[in-house]
Motif scaffolding. Sequence first.
Motif, PDB file in Angstrom:
ATOM      1  N   TYR A 284      38.060  18.312  -1.172  1.00  0.00           N
ATOM      2  CA  TYR A 284      37.408  19.305  -0.431  1.00  0.00           C
ATOM      3  C   TYR A 284      38.259  20.093   0.193  1.00  0.00           C
ATOM      4  O   TYR A 284      38.230  21.155   0.439  1.00  0.00           O
ATOM      5  CB  TYR A 284      36.603  18.373   0.995  1.00  0.00           C
ATOM      6  CG  TYR A 284      35.856  19.137   1.999  1.00  0.00           C
ATOM      7  CD1 TYR A 284      34.475  19.631   1.779  1.00  0.00           C
ATOM      8  CD2 TYR A 284      36.437  19.500   3.047  1.00  0.00           C
ATOM      9  CE1 TYR A 284      33.979  20.217   2.514  1.00  0.00           C
ATOM     10  CE2 TYR A 284      35.810  20.338   3.869  1.00  0.00           C
ATOM     11  CZ  TYR A 284      34.374  20.665   3.820  1.00  0.00           C
ATOM     12  OH  TYR A 284      34.025  21.546   4.626  1.00  0.00           O
ATOM     13  N   ASP A 285      39.599  19.710   0.885  1.00  0.00           N
ATOM     14  CA  ASP A 285      40.559  20.311   1.433  1.00  0.00           C
ATOM     15  C   ASP A 285      41.124  21.550   0.419  1.00  0.00           C
ATOM     16  O   ASP A 285      41.657  22.431   0.774  1.00  0.00           O
ATOM     17  CB  ASP A 285      41.648  19.384   1.766  1.00  0.00           C
ATOM     18  CG  ASP A 285      41.454  18.826   3.134  1.00  0.00           C
ATOM     19  OD1 ASP A 285      40.440  19.250   3.873  1.00  0.00           O
ATOM     20  OD2 ASP A 285      42.110  17.841   3.485  1.00  0.00           O
ATOM     21  N   TYR A 286      41.099  21.209  -0.743  1.00  0.00           N
ATOM     22  CA  TYR A 286      42.061  21.968  -1.778  1.00  0.00           C
ATOM     23  C   TYR A 286      41.051  22.851  -2.762  1.00  0.00           C
ATOM     24  O   TYR A 286      41.503  23.437  -3.681  1.00  0.00           O
ATOM     25  CB  TYR A 286      43.221  21.200  -2.703  1.00  0.00           C
ATOM     26  CG  TYR A 286      44.009  20.612  -1.540  1.00  0.00           C
ATOM     27  CD1 TYR A 286      44.966  21.594  -0.970  1.00  0.00           C
ATOM     28  CD2 TYR A 286      43.978  19.498  -1.005  1.00  0.00           C
ATOM     29  CE1 TYR A 286      46.033  21.134  -0.151  1.00  0.00           C
ATOM     30  CE2 TYR A 286      45.076  19.103   0.007  1.00  0.00           C
ATOM     31  CZ  TYR A 286      45.849  19.926   0.374  1.00  0.00           C
ATOM     32  OH  TYR A 286      46.818  19.510   1.344  1.00  0.00           O
ATOM     33  N   ASN A 287      40.015  22.693  -2.380  1.00  0.00           N
ATOM     34  CA  ASN A 287      39.034  23.448  -3.252  1.00  0.00           C
ATOM     35  C   ASN A 287      38.657  24.761  -2.608  1.00  0.00           C
ATOM     36  O   ASN A 287      38.787  24.778  -1.227  1.00  0.00           O
ATOM     37  CB  ASN A 287      37.475  22.871  -3.431  1.00  0.00           C
ATOM     38  CG  ASN A 287      37.180  21.868  -4.785  1.00  0.00           C
ATOM     39  OD1 ASN A 287      37.522  22.777  -5.812  1.00  0.00           O
ATOM     40  ND2 ASN A 287      37.408  20.841  -4.696  1.00  0.00           N
ATOM     41  N   GLY A 288      38.314  25.940  -3.314  1.00  0.00           N
ATOM     42  CA  GLY A 288      37.852  27.129  -2.547  1.00  0.00           C
ATOM     43  C   GLY A 288      36.557  26.860  -2.053  1.00  0.00           C
ATOM     44  O   GLY A 288      35.896  25.892  -1.928  1.00  0.00           O
ATOM     45  N   VAL A 289      36.041  28.157  -1.770  1.00  0.00           N
ATOM     46  CA  VAL A 289      34.412  28.297  -1.418  1.00  0.00           C
ATOM     47  C   VAL A 289      33.926  29.144  -1.892  1.00  0.00           C
ATOM     48  O   VAL A 289      34.407  29.875  -2.987  1.00  0.00           O
ATOM     49  CB  VAL A 289      34.423  29.020   0.160  1.00  0.00           C
ATOM     50  CG1 VAL A 289      35.276  27.918   1.308  1.00  0.00           C
ATOM     51  CG2 VAL A 289      35.286  30.250   0.272  1.00  0.00           C
ATOM     52  N   PHE A 290      32.632  28.680  -2.060  1.00  0.00           N
ATOM     53  CA  PHE A 290      31.583  29.742  -2.795  1.00  0.00           C
ATOM     54  C   PHE A 290      31.421  30.982  -2.216  1.00  0.00           C
ATOM     55  O   PHE A 290      31.470  31.341  -0.972  1.00  0.00           O
ATOM     56  CB  PHE A 290      30.058  29.220  -2.676  1.00  0.00           C
ATOM     57  CG  PHE A 290      30.108  27.951  -3.517  1.00  0.00           C
ATOM     58  CD1 PHE A 290      29.862  27.980  -4.870  1.00  0.00           C
ATOM     59  CD2 PHE A 290      29.668  26.629  -3.167  1.00  0.00           C
ATOM     60  CE1 PHE A 290      29.794  26.939  -5.457  1.00  0.00           C
ATOM     61  CE2 PHE A 290      29.623  25.446  -3.837  1.00  0.00           C
ATOM     62  CZ  PHE A 290      29.735  25.710  -5.272  1.00  0.00           C
ATOM     63  N   GLU A 291      31.236  32.134  -3.126  1.00  0.00           N
ATOM     64  CA  GLU A 291      30.937  33.526  -2.672  1.00  0.00           C
ATOM     65  C   GLU A 291      29.450  33.843  -2.319  1.00  0.00           C
ATOM     66  O   GLU A 291      28.772  33.208  -3.045  1.00  0.00           O
ATOM     67  CB  GLU A 291      31.486  34.359  -3.737  1.00  0.00           C
ATOM     68  CG  GLU A 291      31.417  35.927  -3.097  1.00  0.00           C
ATOM     69  CD  GLU A 291      31.729  36.958  -4.028  1.00  0.00           C
ATOM     70  OE1 GLU A 291      31.773  38.198  -3.737  1.00  0.00           O
ATOM     71  OE2 GLU A 291      32.688  36.454  -5.218  1.00  0.00           O
ATOM     72  N   GLU A 292      29.236  33.968  -1.147  1.00  0.00           N
ATOM     73  CA  GLU A 292      27.734  34.101  -0.595  1.00  0.00           C
ATOM     74  C   GLU A 292      27.313  35.707  -1.270  1.00  0.00           C
ATOM     75  O   GLU A 292      28.012  36.563  -1.301  1.00  0.00           O
ATOM     76  CB  GLU A 292      27.678  33.940   0.862  1.00  0.00           C
ATOM     77  CG  GLU A 292      28.158  32.608   1.349  1.00  0.00           C
ATOM     78  CD  GLU A 292      27.222  31.342   0.690  1.00  0.00           C
ATOM     79  OE1 GLU A 292      26.234  31.799   0.325  1.00  0.00           O
ATOM     80  OE2 GLU A 292      27.892  30.355   0.659  1.00  0.00           O
ATOM     81  N   ASN A 293      25.972  35.695  -1.149  1.00  0.00           N
ATOM     82  CA  ASN A 293      25.461  36.996  -1.325  1.00  0.00           C
ATOM     83  C   ASN A 293      25.751  37.938  -0.265  1.00  0.00           C
ATOM     84  O   ASN A 293      25.721  39.066  -0.461  1.00  0.00           O
ATOM     85  CB  ASN A 293      24.031  36.867  -1.556  1.00  0.00           C
ATOM     86  CG  ASN A 293      23.778  36.207  -3.052  1.00  0.00           C
ATOM     87  OD1 ASN A 293      24.321  36.496  -3.925  1.00  0.00           O
ATOM     88  ND2 ASN A 293      22.778  35.403  -3.124  1.00  0.00           N
ATOM     89  N   SER A 294      25.649  37.254   1.039  1.00  0.00           N
ATOM     90  CA  SER A 294      25.929  38.121   2.047  1.00  0.00           C
ATOM     91  C   SER A 294      26.546  37.383   3.470  1.00  0.00           C
ATOM     92  O   SER A 294      26.368  36.057   3.215  1.00  0.00           O
ATOM     93  CB  SER A 294      24.559  38.607   2.623  1.00  0.00           C
ATOM     94  OG  SER A 294      23.822  37.718   3.223  1.00  0.00           O
ATOM     95  N   TYR A 295      27.057  37.960   4.227  1.00  0.00           N
ATOM     96  CA  TYR A 295      27.723  37.352   5.398  1.00  0.00           C
ATOM     97  C   TYR A 295      27.283  37.864   6.714  1.00  0.00           C
ATOM     98  O   TYR A 295      26.685  38.965   6.523  1.00  0.00           O
ATOM     99  CB  TYR A 295      29.371  37.535   5.357  1.00  0.00           C
ATOM    100  CG  TYR A 295      29.877  37.096   4.011  1.00  0.00           C
ATOM    101  CD1 TYR A 295      30.010  35.634   4.070  1.00  0.00           C
ATOM    102  CD2 TYR A 295      30.059  37.629   2.971  1.00  0.00           C
ATOM    103  CE1 TYR A 295      30.549  35.005   2.842  1.00  0.00           C
ATOM    104  CE2 TYR A 295      30.397  37.227   1.921  1.00  0.00           C
ATOM    105  CZ  TYR A 295      30.926  35.538   1.797  1.00  0.00           C
ATOM    106  OH  TYR A 295      31.469  35.203   0.532  1.00  0.00           O
ATOM    107  N   PRO A 296      27.277  37.132   7.535  1.00  0.00           N
ATOM    108  CA  PRO A 296      26.543  37.733   8.960  1.00  0.00           C
ATOM    109  C   PRO A 296      27.472  38.886   9.306  1.00  0.00           C
ATOM    110  O   PRO A 296      28.630  39.054   9.235  1.00  0.00           O
ATOM    111  CB  PRO A 296      26.957  36.520  10.069  1.00  0.00           C
ATOM    112  CG  PRO A 296      27.213  35.362   9.095  1.00  0.00           C
ATOM    113  CD  PRO A 296      27.823  35.919   7.754  1.00  0.00           C
ATOM    114  N   SER A 297      26.675  40.158   9.782  1.00  0.00           N
ATOM    115  CA  SER A 297      27.435  41.377   9.901  1.00  0.00           C
ATOM    116  C   SER A 297      28.320  40.919  11.209  1.00  0.00           C
ATOM    117  O   SER A 297      29.332  42.104  11.223  1.00  0.00           O
ATOM    118  CB  SER A 297      26.045  42.146  10.256  1.00  0.00           C
ATOM    119  OG  SER A 297      25.233  41.642  11.411  1.00  0.00           O
TER     120      SER A 297
END
Length: 139
Positions: free
Chosen positions: A31-44
Motif C-alpha cells: 500500500y505504501d509503495y504503490n501509486g494511485v489511480f488516475e481519476e476522471n476528475s478531481y474536486p475543483s
Amino acid sequence: MEISLIRHGKSQCTENNRITCKEFEGWVKEYDYNGVFEENSYPSETLNKITKANIIITSDLKRAVDSAKLLNPNIKAISVPLFRETELPNPLTQLRKIKLDPSTWALILRCLWFCGYSRGCESLSEAKDRAKIASEILV
C-alpha cells in the motif's frame, strides 16, 4: 498565508481479502509503495488550491508524490519523510492465526496505537513531536 492538507488519491493496492497479521505487514508495504489511480476528475477546489500554491510539500511515499503529479503534472513538489502519515504498529504475534480484511487490521492496530502499543513504529508521543516540527516548518 494558507496551508491546505490534501489526502492522496485511491491506492492501486486494492487487495481486500482476509489476511493474517503477518500478511498484513506485507500488505502495508505494498500500500505504501504503490501509486494511485488516475481519476476522471478531481474536486475543483483541490485543483484550484494546487494550481495557486507557492510551494507543494508531500511525504516521500509514492502515493503522495503521484497524487501531486496527477493534480498538476508540471508541479515541482518537495517530498520529505517528515510529512508521512503515522505508521501502524506491527501486529501482536498472538494474533498470527486470525484472518481479517486489511481495513479491520488497520482499525484494530490504530486503536491499539492510540492506547500506547507502538511495536515497530513511532509512539503517539513521538508522532505528536514530529507533527509539531512539521507544522513549525510549514509556518
